[in-house]
Design an enzyme around this catalytic site. Structure first.
Site, PDB file in Angstrom:
ATOM      1  N   CYS A 174     -13.851   9.565  -8.721  1.00 45.05           N
ATOM      2  CA  CYS A 174     -12.747  10.529  -8.729  1.00 45.05           C
ATOM      3  C   CYS A 174     -11.673  10.148  -7.700  1.00 45.05           C
ATOM      4  CB  CYS A 174     -13.235  11.953  -8.454  1.00 45.05           C
ATOM      5  SG  CYS A 174     -14.281  12.676  -9.742  1.00 45.05           S
TER       6      CYS A 174
ATOM      7  N   SER B  80     -11.439   8.105  -4.793  1.00 44.77           N
ATOM      8  CA  SER B  80     -11.065   6.752  -4.376  1.00 44.77           C
ATOM      9  C   SER B  80     -10.451   5.933  -5.512  1.00 44.77           C
ATOM     10  CB  SER B  80     -12.219   6.017  -3.688  1.00 44.77           C
ATOM     11  OG  SER B  80     -13.333   5.853  -4.534  1.00 44.77           O
TER      12      SER B  80
END
Length: 160
Positions: A13, A15
Site C-alpha cells: 500500500c 511504500s
C-alpha cells in the site's frame, strides 16, 4: 544518482504508492535519469515462497486515478545490505522506522527518516489497509514526495 527506498510494513500500500508517486514526479520534471527509486517491506506477511504479492487493488486503483501505473510491482522485504545501497531509506510511520533501524543495524549515517519529515511534520502516514482511507494516504504520500523533491532541489542534489 540519488537512490531512494520507501519502506512500510507489507510493501503493498503505502511504500509502493510512494515509490510510484515519486517516480511520476521525477519523470514530470525530466529527472528520471538522476534517480533510482524502489520500495520494500519490513515484514514478510505479503511474501509467499519468495514471491511477493502485487500492490493491493485499492492502492493500485488510487494511483490509476492519478494516471500512475504500478504494473509489475510485487512486495519485497528490506535487506540488511540495503543500507549501503540507498541514500535515503524512508519509512511511513514510527513502527516502520523502529523496525528499519533494527533490521539495518541502526542508522550511523542518518539515512533513515519518515516521509513527512521532509514536509516539516513527524506525523505518521496512516496505513490504509486498516483505515480504508486511500485518499488520505495518497494526499500524505504526495505531500511527502513533493517535499522530498523540493528538499533535494534546494540542497543542490539535482542537476549535478
Amino acid at each position: 544518482m540519488i537512490k531512494i527506498l520507501f519502506v512500510c510494513h507489507g510493501n503493498i500500500c503505502r511504500s509502493p504508492m510512494a515509490e510510484f508517486v515519486m517516480k511520476d514526479l521525477v519523470d514530470r520534471e525530466k529527472l528520471s535519469q538522476e534517480f533510482f527509486i524502489a520500495s520494500a517491506a519490513t515484514s514478510t506477511e505479503e511474501i509467499w515462497n519468495g514471491i511477493g504479492n502485487p500492490v493491493y487493488p485499492p492502492a493500485r486503483k488510487k494511483l490509476a486515478e492519478h494516471g500512475i501505473s504500478c504494473e509489475g510491482k510485487r512486495a519485497v522485504q528490506l535487506q540488511g545490505t540495503d543500507y549501503q545501497k540507498y541514500d535515503f531509506i524512508i519509512g511511513m510511520d514510527s513502527a516502520n522506522i523502529r523496525n528499519m533501524k533494527r533490521m539495518l543495524g541502526g542508522d550511523p549515517e542518518s539515512r533513515i527518516c519518515k516521509l513527512l519529515s521532509f514536509a516539516g511534520s513527524e506525523r505518521d502516514i496512516s496505513d490504509p489497509w486498516y483505515t480504508g482511507d486511500f485518499d488520505a494516504t495518497y494526499r500524505d504520500v504526495l505531500e511527502g514526495c513533493e517535499a522530498l523533491l523540493r528538499h533535494l532541489a534546494e540542497s543542490g542534489r539535482l542537476g549535478g
